[in-house]
Design an enzyme around this catalytic site. Structure first.
Site, short mmCIF file in Angstrom:
data_model
loop_
_atom_site.label_atom_id
_atom_site.label_comp_id
_atom_site.label_asym_id
_atom_site.label_seq_id
_atom_site.Cartn_x
_atom_site.Cartn_y
_atom_site.Cartn_z
N TRP A 102 -25.58 -28.42 65.13
CA TRP A 102 -24.95 -27.11 65.36
C TRP A 102 -24.30 -27.04 66.73
CZ3 TRP A 102 -24.00 -25.06 61.02
CH2 TRP A 102 -24.89 -25.24 59.93
N ASP A 172 -27.20 -20.16 71.22
CA ASP A 172 -27.30 -19.94 69.79
C ASP A 172 -28.79 -19.95 69.46
OD1 ASP A 172 -27.41 -20.06 67.04
OD2 ASP A 172 -26.14 -21.84 66.85
N LYS A 196 -32.87 -16.41 59.17
CA LYS A 196 -34.06 -17.22 59.40
C LYS A 196 -35.23 -16.36 59.89
CE LYS A 196 -30.91 -20.98 60.47
NZ LYS A 196 -31.10 -21.92 59.37
#
Length: 360
Positions: A102, A172, A196
């Protein structure tokens, strides 16, 4: 009905209490005779939901008035572009620490906007560890330093965040926000896809320091300018109302349990249950992450052969364990044990891992 042992990496498990509350209000929210997703986003009933979610985030994360809280769409992946479009001005450099897939994707998008530099990377050892960074002094041309706090694919997590001077720290936190207390004041911007730890997919939370808003060039599209959303309480256009409602219920649930210090203890206990099995297996199970970088959210491990892995996953599926296959770049297995995954389910998985080893 028997609930699955849900270890999906995302969208992931939601608290059972939250699902039941949503079920109770499904056909008639707050006496309106409508579901939340049928309400006008300009109505007082929805506005109360929206503002409650903001207030609960401020409370749980101790977010000061120096920061705006935004509810956006497009997932964390849109933030990969939106951040440099707003903050990576001409003659500035966006700095990145690479700790997994990511962060690589975030860097790829920033390169399309302006100048970038990699400050540190764990790629050489297949992202088994988080680079050691304590105090970082960035040059005058630095726009920001970007990190990914938890790496779902590789099962690594920042245990402490670097002290950064010269430019804002951006993180992030899609896969570990709300898992423990953090000092928001260390960051210029935090962003997280909700699917999540925060709620369902469809809404992305952005926590941004107010002095970073309004720096975008005039040519930036309206919907990609943080100023557009901060000036309209994230209601410039129709927001993902149902996702924000469910997010507010998740925040309410976490608050009712005692907040993030309680969540931290619960998450550490769950992670230790699985890491103890891995460490005590005499090499039958091998963790991907080095012990000092292990994630409390995603436990990644391999077995001794592809055949053993296939047998493990097949038996696990028969017993109701869902989402245990590892990402193709690491292989093996991955148990995602986010906030909403009960300790009892983790203990059941640990028991299965032990029994599988003894019988294989």
């Amino acid at each position: 009905m028997k609930r699955a042992y849900n270890f999906n990496a995302g969208p992931a498990a939601l608290p059972l209490e939250v699902l039941k509350k949503a079920q109770e209000e499904w056909l008639d929210f707050n006496g309106t005779g409508m579901n939340v997703m049928e309400l006008s986003h300009r109505s007082k009933d929805y506005e109360a939901v929206h503002n409650k979610a903001i207030a609960l985030l401020r409370k749980l994360l101790s977010i000061s008035d120096d920061y705006e809280i935004l509810f956006l769409q497009g997932g964390a992946s849109t933030q990969f572009s939106m951040i440099p479009m707003n903050l990576l001005n001409k003659d500035k450099v966006g700095h990145y620490v690479l700790t997994g897939s990511w962060s690589e994707k975030a860097l790829k998008e920033a390169k399309k906007v302006g100048q970038t530099a990699v400050l540190a990377s764990g790629k050489e050892n297949n992202y088994q560890t988080i680079p050691t960074l304590d105090k970082i002094e960035l040059q005058d041309d630095a726009a920001y330093l970007h990190i990914t706090s938890n790496n779902t694919i590789f099962g690594t997590q920042w245990k402490t965040f670097p002290e950064v001077s010269g430019a804002p720290l951006i993180a992030d936190m899609s896969s570990d926000i709300l898992c423990k207390p953090i000092d928001v004041n260390k960051f210029g911007l935090i962003y997280a896809g909700a699917q999540k730890n925060l709620g369902p997919s469809g809404v992305t939370v952005v926590i941004i320091r107010k002095d970073l808003i309004g720096q975008a060039p005039e040519a930036i599209p309206t919907m990609l300018d943080y100023k557009t959303h901060s000036g309209n309480n994230s209601l410039y256009n129709t927001p993902p109302t149902l996702a924000i409602y469910l997010l507010s219920l998740v925040l309410e649930h976490v608050d009712s349990l005692g907040g993030l210090s309680v969540m931290e203890k619960m998450n550490e206990e769950k992670a230790n249950v699985l890491y103890d099995v891995i460490d005590g297996s005499n090499g039958f199970y091998k963790g991907h992450a080095t012990p000092d970088s292990r994630s409390t959210m995603n436990v990644t491990f391999t077995l001794q052969s592809d055949e053993a892995t296939a047998a493990f996953l097949a038996q696990a599926k028969e017993l109701g364990f869902i989402g245990l296959a590892g990402h193709r770049s690491v292989g093996g297995c991955r148990a995602s044990i986010y906030n909403a995954v009960p300790l009892e389910h983790v203990q059941k998985l640990a028991e299965f891992m032990k029994s599988f080893q003894s019988s294989y």
